[in-house]
Design a protein around this motif. Structure first.
Motif, PDB file in Angstrom:
ATOM      1  N   ILE A  30      -4.196  -6.195  -2.650  1.00 53.34           N
ATOM      2  CA  ILE A  30      -3.044  -5.640  -1.950  1.00 53.34           C
ATOM      3  C   ILE A  30      -2.242  -6.726  -1.251  1.00 53.34           C
ATOM      4  CG2 ILE A  30      -4.112  -5.122   0.287  1.00 53.34           C
ATOM      5  CD1 ILE A  30      -2.690  -2.434   0.233  1.00 53.34           C
ATOM      6  N   CYS A  31      -2.917  -7.774  -0.769  1.00 52.58           N
ATOM      7  CA  CYS A  31      -2.197  -8.869  -0.110  1.00 52.58           C
ATOM      8  C   CYS A  31      -1.340  -9.652  -1.091  1.00 52.58           C
ATOM      9  CB  CYS A  31      -3.192  -9.800   0.577  1.00 52.58           C
ATOM     10  SG  CYS A  31      -3.922  -9.117   2.075  1.00 52.58           S
ATOM     11  N   GLN A  34       1.684  -7.675  -1.842  1.00 54.39           N
ATOM     12  CA  GLN A  34       2.615  -7.623  -0.721  1.00 54.39           C
ATOM     13  C   GLN A  34       3.576  -8.797  -0.700  1.00 54.39           C
ATOM     14  OE1 GLN A  34      -0.192  -7.205   2.437  1.00 54.39           O
ATOM     15  NE2 GLN A  34       0.091  -5.005   2.615  1.00 54.39           N
ATOM     16  N   GLY A  37       6.178  -7.686  -3.094  1.00 51.23           N
ATOM     17  CA  GLY A  37       6.909  -6.563  -2.513  1.00 51.23           C
ATOM     18  C   GLY A  37       7.819  -6.986  -1.374  1.00 51.23           C
ATOM     19  N   PHE A  38       7.338  -7.884  -0.535  1.00 51.31           N
ATOM     20  CA  PHE A  38       8.138  -8.358   0.596  1.00 51.31           C
ATOM     21  C   PHE A  38       9.353  -9.143   0.101  1.00 51.31           C
ATOM     22  CE2 PHE A  38       9.154 -11.191   4.160  1.00 51.31           C
ATOM     23  CZ  PHE A  38       9.186 -10.272   5.206  1.00 51.31           C
ATOM     24  N   GLN A  73       5.302  -3.639   5.244  1.00 53.12           N
ATOM     25  CA  GLN A  73       4.653  -4.706   4.488  1.00 53.12           C
ATOM     26  C   GLN A  73       3.968  -5.692   5.423  1.00 53.12           C
ATOM     27  OE1 GLN A  73       4.448  -4.710   1.295  1.00 53.12           O
ATOM     28  NE2 GLN A  73       6.281  -3.942   0.310  1.00 53.12           N
ATOM     29  N   THR A  76       0.893  -3.942   7.124  1.00 58.40           N
ATOM     30  CA  THR A  76      -0.195  -3.734   6.167  1.00 58.40           C
ATOM     31  C   THR A  76      -0.908  -5.045   5.878  1.00 58.40           C
ATOM     32  OG1 THR A  76       1.096  -1.953   5.161  1.00 58.40           O
ATOM     33  CG2 THR A  76      -0.789  -2.764   3.926  1.00 58.40           C
ATOM     34  N   PHE A  77      -0.136  -6.128   5.778  1.00 61.99           N
ATOM     35  CA  PHE A  77      -0.744  -7.439   5.546  1.00 61.99           C
ATOM     36  C   PHE A  77      -1.642  -7.844   6.719  1.00 61.99           C
ATOM     37  CE2 PHE A  77      -0.750 -12.055   6.027  1.00 61.99           C
ATOM     38  CZ  PHE A  77      -1.243 -12.438   4.796  1.00 61.99           C
ATOM     39  N   SER A  81      -5.383  -7.900   5.709  1.00 59.26           N
ATOM     40  CA  SER A  81      -5.539  -9.249   5.178  1.00 59.26           C
ATOM     41  C   SER A  81      -6.959  -9.776   5.317  1.00 59.26           C
ATOM     42  CB  SER A  81      -4.590 -10.219   5.901  1.00 59.26           C
ATOM     43  OG  SER A  81      -4.855 -11.535   5.493  1.00 59.26           O
ATOM     44  N   GLU A 306      -3.008   2.796   0.445  1.00 57.46           N
ATOM     45  CA  GLU A 306      -2.058   1.865   1.050  1.00 57.46           C
ATOM     46  C   GLU A 306      -1.323   1.039   0.003  1.00 57.46           C
ATOM     47  OE1 GLU A 306      -0.875   1.497   3.982  1.00 57.46           O
ATOM     48  OE2 GLU A 306      -2.131   3.082   4.817  1.00 57.46           O
ATOM     49  N   ILE A 310       3.620  -0.081  -1.101  1.00 59.68           N
ATOM     50  CA  ILE A 310       4.079  -1.316  -1.723  1.00 59.68           C
ATOM     51  C   ILE A 310       4.822  -1.013  -3.018  1.00 59.68           C
ATOM     52  CG2 ILE A 310       3.362  -3.537  -2.675  1.00 59.68           C
ATOM     53  CD1 ILE A 310       0.904  -3.391  -0.910  1.00 59.68           C
ATOM     54  N   SER A 314       8.986  -1.323  -3.391  1.00 56.36           N
ATOM     55  CA  SER A 314       9.440  -2.296  -4.386  1.00 56.36           C
ATOM     56  C   SER A 314      10.308  -1.653  -5.463  1.00 56.36           C
ATOM     57  CB  SER A 314       8.236  -2.975  -5.040  1.00 56.36           C
ATOM     58  OG  SER A 314       7.441  -3.653  -4.080  1.00 56.36           O
TER      59      SER A 314
END
Length: 363
Positions: A30-31, A34, A37-38, A73, A76-77, A81, A306, A310, A314
């Motif tokens: 997920i990181c 992200q 996505g970011f 984002q 969530t990170f 993380s 979660e 993302i 996106s």
């Protein structure tokens, strides 16, 4: 350590043996997602913030949604993380239910901000679809058409942020950080801790009212996803009516307002499944306060869900780029992808002949 705290910690959830390993790998996945996505949302925000885009109420609401997505984002990170945030130098700490004080503080306040931004984005998308539906259904109603003005979009964003902040505070205000001197190892055996660690919990005296508030909050979370399909149906029906009206008038081209309606419709659909897992989790936690297996499932589902914010956030850049010609032109101009028009210049040469000079002047 009093027995009240001990019982709360024991009876909260009981994850399966595979959960910790899968959860750790999921955090890495997920990181990485992200970062992409970011970056996509930063590009999306830079396009939406152009003056020609801000003059449209729909795109102003999209700016509010994009801002919330960027904050989501980041939060969530920070919460998930596994890199530099988590203190997991020892292998057994991966199985601990307690945290360092920094992690506990980050979890308590990070999830609060995360809830506010995620809910706010969903409600903004809902109001965007509602305003668009009303303006298309009642094109001659002056009061309804005021909803399409850019200034009204700003008031909507402010109102949504206030509403989501108050409802989130309703369930988060009673959560506290408490010290622990014991925890469980990976074999689920109770062990003493060499250093004091911390957990986020609800005091026993607030447990009953908290369960009721959490259930209410679950319905509030799920409400946008329940209304979204209804608005989507209305938008589809209105698009069909508009198509029939154009055919009756002998027009073959597609109205630009239909493209905007389709854009709103696709953004609304993208939010449909976003709040269902979180809403389900809160409703179950409220009604099954003492059922450990059910509560375990209700906690695990939104954790892995979660990944949905993302993917959802996106997708907005691509939806807008495909559905809006104004968005495409703004993006091309911003990143200088628009081809300059070529202007052909003819060169006129004067000769010594007076007759030739007069001919050039006539031309």
């Amino acid at each position: 350590m009093d027995t009240t705290t001990h019982n709360i910690m024991v009876s909260y959830i009981s994850p399966p043996d595979w959960y910790n390993d899968v959860y750790y790998v999921f955090n890495y996945t997920i990181c990485i997602m992200q970062f992409f996505g970011f970056a996509i949302n930063l590009i999306h925000f830079s396009i939406l913030s152009r003056p020609q885009m801000r003059s449209n109420a729909i795109y102003r609401l999209m700016i509010g949604i994009c801002s919330c997505d960027l904050l989501t984002q980041i939060n969530t990170f920070l919460i998930f993380s596994p890199f530099w945030i988590r203190d997991s130098s020892k292998k057994e700490e991966k199985c601990y239910m307690t945290h360092t004080y920094f992690d506990a503080l980050l979890y308590l306040h990070g999830t609060t901000v995360l809830d506010i931004t995620q809910r706010a984005a969903s409600w903004m998308a809902l109001f965007m679809a509602l305003y668009r539906t009303l303006s298309v259904m009642f094109p001659l109603n002056l009061k309804i058409q005021k909803l399409s003005k850019p200034i009204f979009a700003i008031w909507t964003i402010i109102g949504v942020l206030i509403f989501t902040s108050l409802t989130t505070w309703m369930v988060q205000a009673r959560r506290i950080i408490r010290e622990y001197e014991w925890d469980y190892d990976c074999n689920k055996n109770e062990i003493p801790l060499n250093t004091t660690r911390y957990g986020v919990l609800i005091p026993k005296e607030d447990a009953e009212i908290q369960s009721r508030l959490v259930s209410i909050y679950g319905f509030i979370k799920a409400l946008p996803s329940l209304i979204d399909p209804i608005l989507t149906v209305f938008l589809i029906l209105e698009l069909r009516r508009a198509s029939k009206r154009r055919k009756n008038c002998g027009k073959c081209e597609e109205d630009k307002t239909d493209n905007t309606t389709k854009l709103v419709m696709f953004v609304t659909i993208s939010f449909f499944m976003l709040e269902v897992p979180n809403g389900f989790s809160h409703i179950v936690n409220g009604f099954f306060q003492n059922n450990v297996p059910v509560r375990t499932v209700s906690v695990m589902i939104p954790v892995f869900a979660e990944i949905l914010p993302i993917l959802n956030s996106s997708s907005h850049f691509f939806i807008c780029f495909l559905m809006s010609s104004q968005y495409r032109e703004t993006a091309r101009a911003l990143f200088r992808l628009k081809n300059d028009k070529c202007i052909m210049v003819k060169e006129c040469r004067f000769t010594e002949s007076h007759h030739s000079v007069m001919q050039v002047k006539k031309i």
